[in-house]
Design a protein around this motif. Structure first.
Motif, mmCIF file in Angstrom:
data_model
loop_
_atom_site.group_PDB
_atom_site.id
_atom_site.type_symbol
_atom_site.label_atom_id
_atom_site.label_comp_id
_atom_site.label_asym_id
_atom_site.label_seq_id
_atom_site.Cartn_x
_atom_site.Cartn_y
_atom_site.Cartn_z
ATOM 1 N N GLY A 20 -36.040 72.233 -12.205
ATOM 2 C CA GLY A 20 -35.809 70.788 -12.157
ATOM 3 C C GLY A 20 -36.578 70.076 -11.069
ATOM 4 N N ASP A 21 -37.130 70.813 -10.102
ATOM 5 C CA ASP A 21 -37.946 70.185 -9.058
ATOM 6 C C ASP A 21 -39.183 69.526 -9.684
ATOM 7 O OD1 ASP A 21 -36.320 70.937 -6.968
ATOM 8 O OD2 ASP A 21 -37.545 72.650 -6.354
ATOM 9 N N LYS A 22 -39.578 68.400 -9.121
ATOM 10 C CA LYS A 22 -40.764 67.711 -9.626
ATOM 11 C C LYS A 22 -42.034 68.428 -9.179
ATOM 12 C CE LYS A 22 -38.814 63.084 -10.065
ATOM 13 N NZ LYS A 22 -38.806 61.691 -9.583
ATOM 14 N N VAL A 23 -43.013 68.424 -10.074
ATOM 15 C CA VAL A 23 -44.330 68.983 -9.784
ATOM 16 C C VAL A 23 -45.317 67.837 -9.639
ATOM 17 C CG1 VAL A 23 -46.218 70.417 -10.622
ATOM 18 C CG2 VAL A 23 -43.855 71.117 -11.034
ATOM 19 N N ILE A 24 -45.996 67.790 -8.508
ATOM 20 C CA ILE A 24 -47.018 66.775 -8.233
ATOM 21 C C ILE A 24 -48.390 67.428 -8.377
ATOM 22 C CG2 ILE A 24 -47.876 65.059 -6.595
ATOM 23 C CD1 ILE A 24 -44.917 64.672 -7.433
ATOM 24 N N ILE A 38 -44.886 71.044 -5.155
ATOM 25 C CA ILE A 38 -43.504 70.938 -5.631
ATOM 26 C C ILE A 38 -42.677 70.282 -4.534
ATOM 27 C CG2 ILE A 38 -41.443 72.227 -6.318
ATOM 28 C CD1 ILE A 38 -43.329 74.328 -7.519
ATOM 29 N N GLY A 39 -42.014 69.187 -4.895
ATOM 30 C CA GLY A 39 -41.214 68.474 -3.902
ATOM 31 C C GLY A 39 -40.914 67.053 -4.308
ATOM 32 N N ASP A 40 -40.884 66.188 -3.322
ATOM 33 C CA ASP A 40 -40.487 64.797 -3.495
ATOM 34 C C ASP A 40 -41.653 63.959 -4.013
ATOM 35 O OD1 ASP A 40 -39.667 62.056 -2.915
ATOM 36 O OD2 ASP A 40 -38.103 62.951 -1.680
ATOM 37 N N GLU A 41 -41.343 63.019 -4.897
ATOM 38 C CA GLU A 41 -42.367 62.111 -5.417
ATOM 39 C C GLU A 41 -43.028 61.309 -4.297
ATOM 40 O OE1 GLU A 41 -42.787 58.651 -8.872
ATOM 41 O OE2 GLU A 41 -40.933 59.828 -8.692
ATOM 42 N N GLU A 42 -42.317 61.123 -3.188
ATOM 43 C CA GLU A 42 -42.880 60.384 -2.054
ATOM 44 C C GLU A 42 -44.089 61.084 -1.440
ATOM 45 O OE1 GLU A 42 -40.269 58.890 0.984
ATOM 46 O OE2 GLU A 42 -38.599 58.756 -0.426
ATOM 47 N N SER A 43 -44.254 62.380 -1.741
ATOM 48 C CA SER A 43 -45.402 63.107 -1.190
ATOM 49 C C SER A 43 -46.718 62.538 -1.711
ATOM 50 C CB SER A 43 -45.305 64.597 -1.532
ATOM 51 O OG SER A 43 -45.382 64.810 -2.933
ATOM 52 N N ARG A 67 -53.265 58.151 0.684
ATOM 53 C CA ARG A 67 -53.804 57.604 1.937
ATOM 54 C C ARG A 67 -55.150 58.215 2.294
ATOM 55 N NH1 ARG A 67 -48.222 57.514 4.885
ATOM 56 N NH2 ARG A 67 -48.777 59.612 5.499
ATOM 57 N N GLU A 68 -55.407 59.429 1.793
ATOM 58 C CA GLU A 68 -56.668 60.119 2.048
ATOM 59 C C GLU A 68 -57.665 59.916 0.909
ATOM 60 O OE1 GLU A 68 -57.357 61.664 4.900
ATOM 61 O OE2 GLU A 68 -55.358 61.142 5.651
ATOM 62 N N GLY A 69 -57.330 58.986 0.001
ATOM 63 C CA GLY A 69 -58.224 58.689 -1.109
ATOM 64 C C GLY A 69 -58.155 59.684 -2.253
ATOM 65 N N LEU A 70 -57.095 60.485 -2.295
ATOM 66 C CA LEU A 70 -56.928 61.488 -3.346
ATOM 67 C C LEU A 70 -55.926 60.994 -4.387
ATOM 68 C CD1 LEU A 70 -56.622 64.571 -0.968
ATOM 69 C CD2 LEU A 70 -58.555 64.110 -2.491
ATOM 70 N N LYS A 71 -56.261 61.133 -5.634
ATOM 71 C CA LYS A 71 -55.358 60.746 -6.715
ATOM 72 C C LYS A 71 -54.279 61.807 -6.879
ATOM 73 C CE LYS A 71 -55.237 59.728 -11.676
ATOM 74 N NZ LYS A 71 -56.005 59.725 -12.945
ATOM 75 N N ALA A 72 -53.023 61.374 -7.004
ATOM 76 C CA ALA A 72 -51.911 62.303 -7.205
ATOM 77 C C ALA A 72 -50.890 61.663 -8.136
ATOM 78 C CB ALA A 72 -51.259 62.659 -5.863
ATOM 79 N N TRP A 73 -50.175 62.488 -8.886
ATOM 80 C CA TRP A 73 -49.215 61.962 -9.848
ATOM 81 C C TRP A 73 -48.157 63.016 -10.172
ATOM 82 C CZ3 TRP A 73 -54.080 63.701 -10.849
ATOM 83 C CH2 TRP A 73 -54.237 64.694 -11.806
ATOM 84 N N VAL A 74 -47.016 62.552 -10.709
ATOM 85 C CA VAL A 74 -45.978 63.470 -11.176
ATOM 86 C C VAL A 74 -46.481 64.110 -12.466
ATOM 87 C CG1 VAL A 74 -43.605 63.723 -11.986
ATOM 88 C CG2 VAL A 74 -44.123 62.130 -10.125
#
Length: 324
Positions: free
Chosen positions: A160-164, A279-284, A290-297
């Motif tokens: 159930g943990d979110k994968v970023i 794996i963790g919080d969506e806030e990550s 901030r470093e110019g890297l694209k990230a998503w759930v």
């Protein structure tokens, strides 16, 4: 149409793993987690890691295109990203450069990339070795050894943990033997994708450690050799990932088409546009942005197998036979 594979190009991941098992079976180590991204040791009150990796045959393409500075950068980053996944910060590095012939311009270019990368992670170059070995080396080979200290703690993922997913800049430093063979065979053209093919490895070290330190990340996997198979193998034995479809960058679609690659082959050889799994919080996500890297759930942790939605297999394409 003929199907290509990494093994057909000359790199058999299964044989590589067997080579590693043979060595590890003979070595009695006091390290915790040896065989993972970064084993750890106790040195007085400090917990440290020592990690070694190289740029591989990407150097052949970089040399041909006159982009050798990238090799210096990559040599640092492949190590820094690995140890950051285990919560370690790189502090001290040595490099090893083996060349076919004496080439001061080559060493200068590589040195520029090394310097830039070392400064970016806040480490120090402690020394290194340069060897000229025309009877052994064709072109050049570069590797680095990075010493790291414990910076943040990791935790076990749970169902159930979110994968970023964090985007890659390109193939990073993996699969280049296959890429080069496809180029040499006239099946893959660099027109329009050259910058993506040789793009420097992304710096995940800094934002990942910051997110870990703030408790936003439990666990992370650098998508390198073995790609998503390796990610799956690093998870606790009863867990897998359920990953939703993502847009595959053109550079990978071109490689897959050129080699008529089976989906399993593609996702066990290349990062397919995802260089880091968190794996963790969506806030990550904000730490990477901030470093110019694209990230998503990108999905969630589940019990059992890893399933990846791919453009070839349709929704719910099942990745099979990835053993722990």
């Amino acid at each position: 149409m003929e199907r290509w594979s990494y093994a057909k190009a000359g790199v058999d991941i299964n044989k590589q793993k067997e080579m590693q098992r043979k060595i590890l079976g003979l070595i009695k180590s006091r390290a915790e987690g040896i065989g993972s991204y970064a084993s750890s040791f106790k040195l007085g009150d400090m917990e440290i890691t020592l990690h070694v990796d190289g740029v591989g045959t990407k150097t052949i393409l970089l040399d041909k295109l006159g982009r050798n500075e990238i090799a210096g950068w990559d040599c640092v980053m492949v190590n820094a990203n690995d140890i950051a996944c285990e919560g370690f910060k790189g502090i001290l590095l040595v490099d090893y450069l083996a060349t076919e012939k004496g080439d001061p311009k080559l060493s200068e270019d590589i040195g520029k990339g090394l310097t830039k990368a070392i400064e970016s992670i806040g480490a120090v170059l402690a020394g290194g070795e340069t060897a000229i070995m025309p009877d052994v080396v064709k072109g050049y080979d570069i590797s680095c050894t990075l010493l790291g200290t414990r910076y943040a703690d990791t935790r076990e993922p749970e169902p159930g943990d979110k994968v970023i997913a964090v985007a890659s800049t390109g193939p990073h430093a993996n699969g280049y033997t296959l890429i080069r063979k496809l180029i040499d065979a006239g099946r893959l053209s660099l027109d329009g994708i050259e910058e993506d093919i040789v793009a420097p490895v992304a710096n995940y070290h800094n934002p990942l450690l910051d997110a870990m330190k703030e408790g936003k990340v439990k666990w992370a996997a650098h998508v390198t050799g073995g790609a998503f198979r390796k990610v799956h193998e690093r998870l606790p034995k009863d867990l897998g990932l359920k990953l939703d479809c993502w847009e595959i960058p053109e550079v990978f679609m071109r490689i897959v088409k050129a080699g008529n690659l089976d989906p399993m082959e593609a996702y066990t050889t290349f990062n397919m546009g995802v260089g880091l799994i968190v794996i963790g919080d969506e806030e990550s996500i904000k730490y990477f942005e901030r470093e110019g890297l694209k990230a998503w759930v990108a999905g969630e942790v589940q019990k059992g197998e890893t399933r990846i939605c791919t453009p070839w297999g349709g929704a719910g394409y099942k990745v099979r036979n990835w053993q722990k």
